[in-house]
Design a protein around this motif. Structure first.
Motif, PDB file in Angstrom:
ATOM      1  N   LEU A 186       0.739  -1.046  -0.008  1.00 44.81           N
ATOM      2  CA  LEU A 186       0.063   0.052   0.212  1.00 44.81           C
ATOM      3  C   LEU A 186       0.966   1.318   0.151  1.00 44.81           C
ATOM      4  CD1 LEU A 186      -2.989   1.003   0.219  1.00 44.81           C
ATOM      5  CD2 LEU A 186      -2.677   1.059   2.690  1.00 44.81           C
ATOM      6  N   ASP A 187       0.653   1.887  -0.975  1.00 51.53           N
ATOM      7  CA  ASP A 187       1.733   3.215  -1.192  1.00 51.53           C
ATOM      8  C   ASP A 187       1.345   4.235  -0.076  1.00 51.53           C
ATOM      9  OD1 ASP A 187      -0.132   5.640  -1.916  1.00 51.53           O
ATOM     10  OD2 ASP A 187      -0.948   4.087  -3.284  1.00 51.53           O
ATOM     11  N   ARG A 188       2.548   5.056   0.352  1.00 51.91           N
ATOM     12  CA  ARG A 188       2.671   5.943   1.408  1.00 51.91           C
ATOM     13  C   ARG A 188       1.337   6.896   1.640  1.00 51.91           C
ATOM     14  NH1 ARG A 188       4.700  10.885   2.960  1.00 51.91           N
ATOM     15  NH2 ARG A 188       5.912  10.887   4.938  1.00 51.91           N
ATOM     16  N   GLU A 189       1.138   7.369   0.352  1.00 53.28           N
ATOM     17  CA  GLU A 189       0.052   8.576   0.196  1.00 53.28           C
ATOM     18  C   GLU A 189      -1.083   7.933   0.586  1.00 53.28           C
ATOM     19  OE1 GLU A 189      -2.167  11.537  -3.042  1.00 53.28           O
ATOM     20  OE2 GLU A 189      -0.493  10.308  -3.889  1.00 53.28           O
ATOM     21  N   ALA A 190      -1.527   6.680   0.459  1.00 58.52           N
ATOM     22  CA  ALA A 190      -2.973   6.128   0.884  1.00 58.52           C
ATOM     23  C   ALA A 190      -2.725   5.970   2.265  1.00 58.52           C
ATOM     24  CB  ALA A 190      -3.071   4.763  -0.002  1.00 58.52           C
ATOM     25  N   ARG A 191      -1.888   5.312   2.842  1.00 58.39           N
ATOM     26  CA  ARG A 191      -1.631   5.324   4.190  1.00 58.39           C
ATOM     27  C   ARG A 191      -1.642   6.549   5.008  1.00 58.39           C
ATOM     28  NH1 ARG A 191       3.480   3.904   5.185  1.00 58.39           N
ATOM     29  NH2 ARG A 191       4.249   3.450   3.011  1.00 58.39           N
ATOM     30  N   VAL A 192      -1.177   7.753   4.398  1.00 53.59           N
ATOM     31  CA  VAL A 192      -1.049   9.280   5.041  1.00 53.59           C
ATOM     32  C   VAL A 192      -2.713   9.680   5.049  1.00 53.59           C
ATOM     33  CG1 VAL A 192      -0.419  11.496   4.851  1.00 53.59           C
ATOM     34  CG2 VAL A 192       1.334   9.760   4.744  1.00 53.59           C
ATOM     35  N   GLU A 196      -4.670  10.448   8.423  1.00 58.40           N
ATOM     36  CA  GLU A 196      -5.387  11.623   8.593  1.00 58.40           C
ATOM     37  C   GLU A 196      -7.153  11.481   9.056  1.00 58.40           C
ATOM     38  OE1 GLU A 196      -2.470  14.564   5.917  1.00 58.40           O
ATOM     39  OE2 GLU A 196      -4.119  13.605   5.089  1.00 58.40           O
ATOM     40  N   SER A 197      -7.461  10.686   8.044  1.00 54.48           N
ATOM     41  CA  SER A 197      -9.052  10.488   8.349  1.00 54.48           C
ATOM     42  C   SER A 197      -9.434   9.917   9.662  1.00 54.48           C
ATOM     43  CB  SER A 197      -9.544   9.486   7.061  1.00 54.48           C
ATOM     44  OG  SER A 197     -10.856   9.282   7.105  1.00 54.48           O
ATOM     45  N   MET A 198      -8.488   8.817  10.086  1.00 58.89           N
ATOM     46  CA  MET A 198      -9.229   8.021  11.451  1.00 58.89           C
ATOM     47  C   MET A 198      -8.749   9.031  12.471  1.00 58.89           C
ATOM     48  SD  MET A 198      -7.621   4.109  10.971  1.00 58.89           S
ATOM     49  CE  MET A 198      -5.908   4.586  10.788  1.00 58.89           C
ATOM     50  N   ALA A 199      -7.836   9.933  12.468  1.00 61.24           N
ATOM     51  CA  ALA A 199      -7.713  10.869  13.583  1.00 61.24           C
ATOM     52  C   ALA A 199      -8.783  11.653  13.472  1.00 61.24           C
ATOM     53  CB  ALA A 199      -6.189  11.574  13.165  1.00 61.24           C
ATOM     54  N   GLU A 200      -9.573  12.438  12.359  1.00 63.86           N
ATOM     55  CA  GLU A 200     -10.314  13.055  12.641  1.00 63.86           C
ATOM     56  C   GLU A 200     -11.693  12.476  12.848  1.00 63.86           C
ATOM     57  OE1 GLU A 200     -10.974  14.785   8.648  1.00 63.86           O
ATOM     58  OE2 GLU A 200      -8.871  15.651   8.572  1.00 63.86           O
TER      59      GLU A 200
END
Length: 304
Positions: A186-192, A196-200
């Protein structure tokens, strides 16, 4: 034993199992398929009749007691092997992309607390990119169905009457952030973006959605979900072990509570922990290219 003595003993033990289950008479009547007035009549001191045999069996099954004990024939041996067997169902085909059982079980548990140990990330927090990654082998239609299910689950969780607790290890979340294990493609951008979404979302949904993180060196758990007092489903990869018996559900509930007691990270702290994982990620190299771009470049060089 005289019939009147049997009826009296049945009434006493029926009252006892209802009290031990910690539910109202109305809730217990629903569980055994009776209306409340019929149950009240069975518990009335003036009642001189036993219920129908199928009602007695239903009470024994739900309360996880033997019929003989319920009728006062024996004093010991409340739970029997056959009753324990009846409390367990083995459901094959677990994890199938179009599996609708989990959705049905969630709907049946509306208004009750749902306790959940996911196999990866909590489903309702997953972004479309994560779902497509997990189900890429099933074709285009399946991930879309899963995305719709996740969106529906998230919408439901935003309702004030929901009560969901989730437990995972902090190490599993760190593995995701750093792209280890099953996430290594899984590429870095998708993980980032997912982090971010989970934190929100974890901050937005608290306190109706509470995510606890335990130390995987000190605690372990297989994936499972407890749907209130009705059902618990243990996920074994290709099948569910579904428990409908009160004692089995209570045992899994105690296990879940133990995970919470051992949690190193409480729900209010999880958003900051996730943001910390983001900060700890090494910066993206300036000349980094995506996997697809690198593959095309390698293919072009091979042709030359």
């Amino acid at each position: 034993m005289e019939r009147s003595e049997t009826v009296e003993k049945f009434r006493e033990r029926l009252s006892q199992v209802i009290e031990e289950r910690g539910v109202t008479r109305s809730a217990f009547a629903t569980e055994i398929g009776l209306d409340r007035s019929t149950l009240s009549q069975l518990l009335s001191p003036g009642n001189e009749r036993l219920p129908r045999s199928e009602t007695i069996v239903a009470i024994a099954r739900v309360a996880q007691v033997s019929v003989d004990w319920l009728l006062g024939v024996i004093e010991q041996g409340r739970a029997g092997t056959q009753l324990v067997a009846n409390a367990l169902e083995i459901e094959p085909g677990a994890g199938l992309p179009m599996d609708e059982r989990l959705e049905r079980w969630h709907k049946e548990a509306v208004g009750a607390k749902v306790r959940y140990v996911p196999s990866t990330l909590p489903d309702l927090l997953k972004s479309p990119a994560i779902i497509r990654y997990e189900y890429e082998a099933y074709g285009a239609l399946v991930p879309q169905a899963r995305i719709e299910q996740a969106e529906a689950r998230l919408a439901y969780t935003r309702r004030p009457e929901t009560d969901i607790e989730v437990c995972t290890s902090s190490q599993s979340l760190r593995d995701f952030a750093e792209g280890r294990g099953i996430w290594d493609r899984l590429d870095r951008e998708a993980r980032v973006k997912q982090l971010e979404s989970m934190a929100e979302l974890t901050e937005e949904l608290y306190p109706t959605f509470r995510w606890f993180l335990f130390d995987g060196l000190w605690r372990y758990s297989a994936p499972y979900t407890i749907f209130g007092a009705k059902r618990a489903a243990v996920y074994l990869g290709n099948m569910y072990f579904v428990f409908n018996g009160g004692e089995q559900i209570r045992a899994l509930t105690r296990h879940f509570d133990d995970l919470i007691r051992g949690a190193r990270m409480q729900p209010p702290d999880v958003p900051n922990f996730i943001l910390g994982l983001l900060r700890d990620l090494p910066p993206k190299p300036a000349n980094a290219t995506s996997g697809k771009t690198a593959a095309k470049r390698a293919k072009g060089m091979a042709k030359k």
